[in-house]
Scaffold this motif. Structure first.
Motif, PDB file in Angstrom:
ATOM      1  N   GLY A 160       0.815  -1.215   0.000  1.00  0.00           N
ATOM      2  CA  GLY A 160       0.000   0.000   0.000  1.00  0.00           C
ATOM      3  C   GLY A 160       0.842   1.255   0.000  1.00  0.00           C
ATOM      4  O   GLY A 160       0.541   2.220  -0.729  1.00  0.00           O
ATOM      5  N   HIS A 164       1.100   4.265  -2.926  1.00  0.00           N
ATOM      6  CA  HIS A 164       0.736   5.660  -2.626  1.00  0.00           C
ATOM      7  C   HIS A 164       1.693   6.205  -1.572  1.00  0.00           C
ATOM      8  O   HIS A 164       1.324   6.360  -0.398  1.00  0.00           O
ATOM      9  N   TYR A 168      -0.673   7.847   1.817  1.00  0.00           N
ATOM     10  CA  TYR A 168      -1.317   6.583   2.150  1.00  0.00           C
ATOM     11  C   TYR A 168      -1.886   6.617   3.568  1.00  0.00           C
ATOM     12  O   TYR A 168      -3.006   6.193   3.812  1.00  0.00           O
ATOM     13  N   GLN A 181      -9.787   7.408   0.461  1.00  0.00           N
ATOM     14  CA  GLN A 181      -9.879   7.406  -0.996  1.00  0.00           C
ATOM     15  C   GLN A 181      -9.397   6.082  -1.586  1.00  0.00           C
ATOM     16  O   GLN A 181      -9.720   5.754  -2.730  1.00  0.00           O
ATOM     17  N   TYR A 182      -8.651   5.342  -0.834  1.00  0.00           N
ATOM     18  CA  TYR A 182      -8.091   4.079  -1.330  1.00  0.00           C
ATOM     19  C   TYR A 182      -8.892   2.907  -0.748  1.00  0.00           C
ATOM     20  O   TYR A 182      -8.385   2.093   0.045  1.00  0.00           O
ATOM     21  N   GLU A 185      -7.514  -0.678  -1.501  1.00  0.00           N
ATOM     22  CA  GLU A 185      -6.360  -1.064  -0.684  1.00  0.00           C
ATOM     23  C   GLU A 185      -6.804  -1.439   0.728  1.00  0.00           C
ATOM     24  O   GLU A 185      -6.288  -2.387   1.321  1.00  0.00           O
TER      25      GLU A 185
END
Length: 435
Positions: A160, A164, A168, A181-182, A185
């Motif tokens: 991860g 990013h 992250y 936003q992820y 992940e």
């Protein structure tokens, strides 16, 4: 208490000053984080010390159950440290992104939550294989499996970050974690595996519970061990309950947030306090149910690595169920020559053995057996070569459940004595066996 709007909760930006509901929740989560950190670290240091001492003395790999619990304690340390870092946000009256504390908290949440689930599952799988299938990996394969699991845990976090690297770990509601936003992940590198661990732990322990009771009913387990097996089956209900209770609330909330359901700081911090309690609850649970592994004298117990199956669920750290008889010395002197024999403690794990002491008999009782024959020769009253036998017997008994005597209809104390003349002395073995 004022409830912060959902838009503030879901924001990924820094927040200062802390809203009153967030501050109150972080205080509670920090307290439980401290308790779990302290207890998990204490258990880890104790097990690590025993692991090193035992390996140095006996030159072989210690008990695999013990090593798995050591890894679980290390996982709980990481998880509890994540929530202990909330103290920093309380001290600075704000949660700030883009600094080392935010990154460290996000890392420990990712690795600690996942590692706790992985090692709870690993202990369950190992228990099932050992207790039900009578299977255990060799030392080399076991170490390789442990290394593979830690590689998987840290790889999920590293992947991860590599995808990013800049954003992250940001504020994820009440503390720092993976950016909302992820979502993919979060799901595929974290929550998917936690849900798999939860589901698998429940299935494994439920299966063991059913199979143990089936073996008890069909007498596949001896009558002497049935009470012990029932007790172990009860413990197997507790393990999945504790793990699911601690992890499910926060996991469910995070999954709900992916569907944009409203969240509050109060709900998030309450779930955080519950999940960080996983550490001290694990310490309490395994200390009470696996005391024979955690608290026994590893330096003296040369067979620690051989404890398997139901033996790992024993309450007593020094000895097992039933009566322990220790013959400390035996000396026989005959015709001017003598020899000495020392017998080490013999342990009986069967409550149905032929020699039993009454419930509640005193601990550490000692019985001294002394026999002396005098022979005279030639009618002159001269004492000739004699036979002297001295035995010191130490009997120790522990309380047992009345269910262990079911079907017997009575309990009694058996004292066995014997007598013999000098002619029969030649037939005696060097050490008389007490049963």
């Amino acid at each position: 208490m004022f409830q912060s709007p959902s838009s503030v909760v879901l924001s990924t930006q820094s927040i200062t000053p802390l809203p009153s509901d967030l501050r109150s929740g972080l205080i509670v989560a920090s307290v439980f984080g401290f308790i779990s950190s302290f207890t998990s670290l204490g258990l880890f240091l104790l097990l690590a010390y025993r692991f090193i001492r035992w390996r140095q003395k006996h030159q072989r790999f210690p008990n695999q159950f013990l090593f798995l619990i050591l890894n679980l304690a290390f996982a709980d340390i990481q998880q509890s440290l994540a929530f202990l870092l909330n103290v920093q946000w309380l001290g600075s009256n704000g949660i700030f992104i883009g600094n080392n504390t935010c990154f460290a908290q996000g890392w420990f949440v990712s690795t600690g939550d996942l590692a706790s689930g992985v090692w709870c599952l690993a202990i369950g799988v190992h228990t099932f294989a050992d207790l039900i299938l009578n299977f255990r990996l060799s030392a080399g394969k076991f170490v390789a499996a442990v290394a593979s699991l830690w590689t998987f845990i840290y790889a999920c976090a590293v992947i991860g970050i590599a995808m990013h690297p800049k954003d992250y770990y940001v504020r994820a509601g009440a503390w720092c974690w993976v950016n909302q936003q992820y979502d993919h992940e979060r799901l595929y590198l974290h929550y998917l595996w936690i849900f798999i661990a939860e589901f698998s732990v429940v299935i494994i322990y439920a299966t063991m519970f059913v199979l143990l009771h089936y073996r008890i009913r069909t007498h596949a387990i001896s009558t002497a061990e049935s009470s012990h097996a029932r007790r172990a089956a009860k413990y197997m209900v507790i393990y999945p309950i504790v793990y699911v209770f601690c992890t499910l609330p926060l996991a469910s909330m995070r999954m709900a947030s992916m569907s944009h359901d409203p969240l509050t700081f109060t709900a998030l911090t309450a779930a955080g306090a519950i999940i960080t309690s996983n550490g001290w609850l694990d310490v309490l649970l395994y200390t009470l149910t696996r005391r024979v592994l955690l608290l026994s004298n590893a330096d003296a117990d040369s067979a620690l690595d051989e404890k398997r199956g139901l033996d790992t669920f024993a309450f007593r750290p020094d000895y097992g169920w039933g009566t322990t008889t220790t013959i400390t010395a035996l000396k026989i002197k005959k015709g001017g020559s003598s020899y000495h024999h020392t017998h080490h403690p013999s342990k009986s794990s069967r409550s149905g053995s032929r020699a039993m002491t009454r419930l509640g008999s005193r601990q550490g009782s000692e019985e001294e057996l002394w026999r002396h024959h005098h022979h005279q020769r030639g009618g002159a009253g001269v004492e000739g070569p004699g036979v002297t036998k001295e035995t010191v017997v130490q009997v120790r008994s522990e309380p047992m459940e009345l269910t262990e005597f079911a079907g017997m209809g009575y309990m009694k104390e058996i004292e066995r004595t014997s007598s013999f003349d000098s002619a029969q002395e030649e037939k005696l073995p060097p050490l008389a066996r007490i049963e």
